[in-house]
Design a protein around this motif. Structure first.
Motif, short mmCIF file in Angstrom:
data_model
loop_
_atom_site.label_atom_id
_atom_site.label_comp_id
_atom_site.label_asym_id
_atom_site.label_seq_id
_atom_site.Cartn_x
_atom_site.Cartn_y
_atom_site.Cartn_z
N GLY A 93 0.83 -1.43 0.05
CA GLY A 93 -0.03 0.04 -0.18
C GLY A 93 0.87 1.17 0.03
O GLY A 93 0.48 2.33 -0.48
N SER A 97 0.05 5.21 -1.62
CA SER A 97 0.01 6.39 -0.86
C SER A 97 1.33 7.46 -1.11
O SER A 97 0.82 8.67 -1.02
CB SER A 97 -0.11 5.97 0.68
N GLY A 101 0.47 11.31 -2.27
CA GLY A 101 0.78 12.45 -1.50
C GLY A 101 1.93 13.20 -2.10
O GLY A 101 1.85 14.43 -2.04
N TRP A 166 -7.29 1.60 -9.04
CA TRP A 166 -5.90 1.84 -9.34
C TRP A 166 -5.37 1.60 -10.64
O TRP A 166 -4.59 2.59 -11.25
CB TRP A 166 -5.19 1.14 -8.19
N LEU A 243 -1.30 13.01 4.49
CA LEU A 243 -1.59 11.63 5.09
C LEU A 243 -2.86 11.28 5.43
O LEU A 243 -3.47 10.05 5.11
CB LEU A 243 -0.42 11.43 5.97
N SER A 246 -5.43 11.33 3.01
CA SER A 246 -5.36 10.20 2.08
C SER A 246 -6.48 8.82 2.71
O SER A 246 -6.98 8.27 2.04
CB SER A 246 -4.09 9.45 2.00
N GLU A 250 -8.36 7.57 -0.41
CA GLU A 250 -8.51 6.16 -0.74
C GLU A 250 -9.43 5.17 -0.53
O GLU A 250 -9.78 4.48 -1.39
CB GLU A 250 -7.04 5.65 0.06
N GLY A 257 -4.27 2.02 -0.73
CA GLY A 257 -3.11 2.51 0.01
C GLY A 257 -3.07 2.26 1.57
O GLY A 257 -3.91 1.63 1.96
N GLY A 259 -3.89 4.36 3.99
CA GLY A 259 -5.11 4.71 4.43
C GLY A 259 -6.04 4.13 4.50
O GLY A 259 -7.00 3.79 5.27
N ARG A 260 -6.34 3.35 3.35
CA ARG A 260 -7.72 2.33 3.30
C ARG A 260 -7.14 1.20 4.35
O ARG A 260 -8.18 0.66 4.80
CB ARG A 260 -7.62 1.93 1.95
N THR A 277 -0.17 1.91 11.36
CA THR A 277 -0.43 2.69 10.29
C THR A 277 -0.01 4.09 11.11
O THR A 277 0.57 5.11 10.56
CB THR A 277 -2.12 2.82 10.00
#
Length: 307
Positions: A93, A97, A101, A166, A243, A246, A250, A257, A259-260, A277
């Motif tokens: 991921g 991200s 970003g 994606w 961040l 996201s 996401e 990513g 974030g997901r 995370t």
């Protein structure tokens, strides 16, 4: 400069320890657990799982083990994604991200600086008021509102861009997420650049430089260097905003990513995934803050005495 760098590193370590400690206990004290299913497991099976993952130990013992593993670079196994560790999930991921970003930050710096410079050079004009008004709008409208509007307008109505996915990093799939992430940061950078340029051109030495008939290119570079300090100092907070933003972006655009993963971990009460995370985001924010501080110290050496 080396002494300044070492001082900043020494200040970052306690911050990271506090973030890890607070996050660990907040996550563990929340109701529910990673093995709480709609159909409860038999008591024996639940006890075996807790023993295998060390969840049957006292909380302080679990914290000590987690910190020790973290010091070795081990983020632990994922409770919700079987047979994969948190580090393996991040290896999948993180490129997504990082791509989002980085592009959003680049867009924010380029467009924000350009809009801020135009607004500063035309103070009090319609363009200045337009930049200020649009910046306020971009700051006040949250990403979870902007993202669906962009999907409806450019994905469903005009059919110019895909609404999500994606697709191996296809540039078309990146446009809407990057725009959603960058919009509020463009507004902040534009305000900072405008304020910095206005402060520079209002100083007496600026009028002196202009009266000497210096080339416009020299004057522009001098003004931009003076206005760069507030913009560069904002790189750390901007990275933090990207961040955290996201996580929403996401999820809305269905991007695989970090974030997901955070959202999925929170829903499934995956302790290690959520903590990993948080630690990853904290490290990135601290590193980018440190880089921003170093750039500011290079631009204005006087700041090194206050590090």
């Amino acid at each position: 400069m080396l002494a300044y760098l070492l001082r900043r590193l020494a200040q970052s370590i306690p911050t990271l320890v506090i973030v890890v400690t607070l996050s660990f206990f907040l996550v563990r004290l929340a109701p529910g657990g990673p093995f709480d299913l709609e159909r409860p497991l038999p008591a024996a099976a639940m006890e075996n799982l807790r023993r295998v993952y060390g969840l049957d130990q006292p909380l302080l013992v679990q914290y000590g083990r987690y910190v020790a593993a973290l010091a070795r670079g081990d983020l632990g196994p994922s409770f919700s994604v079987r047979d994969l560790s948190v580090a393996e999930l991040f290896s999948r991921g993180l490129p997504v991200s990082m791509t989002l970003g980085s592009l959003a930050l680049l867009v924010a710096l380029v467009l924000g600086t350009a809009f801020g410079a135009l607004a500063a050079l035309r103070r009090g004009s319609g363009l200045d008021h337009a930049v200020t008004t649009l910046g306020t709008f971009a700051l006040t409208v949250p990403g979870f509102v902007v993202a669906p509007l962009l999907q409806i307008a450019f994905g469903l109505s005009l059919r110019w861009l895909p609404v999500g996915g994606w697709d191996g990093g296809n540039p078309k799939n990146l446009v809407l997420p990057v725009v959603t992430l960058a919009l509020p940061q463009v507004a902040v950078v534009a305000r900072l650049a405008r304020a910095g340029l206005v402060e520079v051109v209002d100083r007496p030495h600026w009028r002196t430089l202009r009266s000497l008939g210096l080339p416009p290119r020299f004057l522009a570079l001098h003004a931009l260097r003076g206005a760069a300090l507030p913009v560069v100092s904002y790189l750390g907070p901007a990275a933090a905003g990207l961040l955290t933003g996201s996580v929403v972006v996401e999820t809305v655009f269905g991007l695989p990513g970090v974030g997901r993963y955070f959202v999925d971990g929170a829903i499934n009460r995956d302790y290690t995934l959520v903590l990993g995370t948080v630690v990853l985001i904290a490290v990135f924010v601290l590193v980018l803050n440190l880089m921003a501080d170093l750039l500011c110290a290079l631009i204005d050496p006087r700041l090194r005495d206050f590090g």
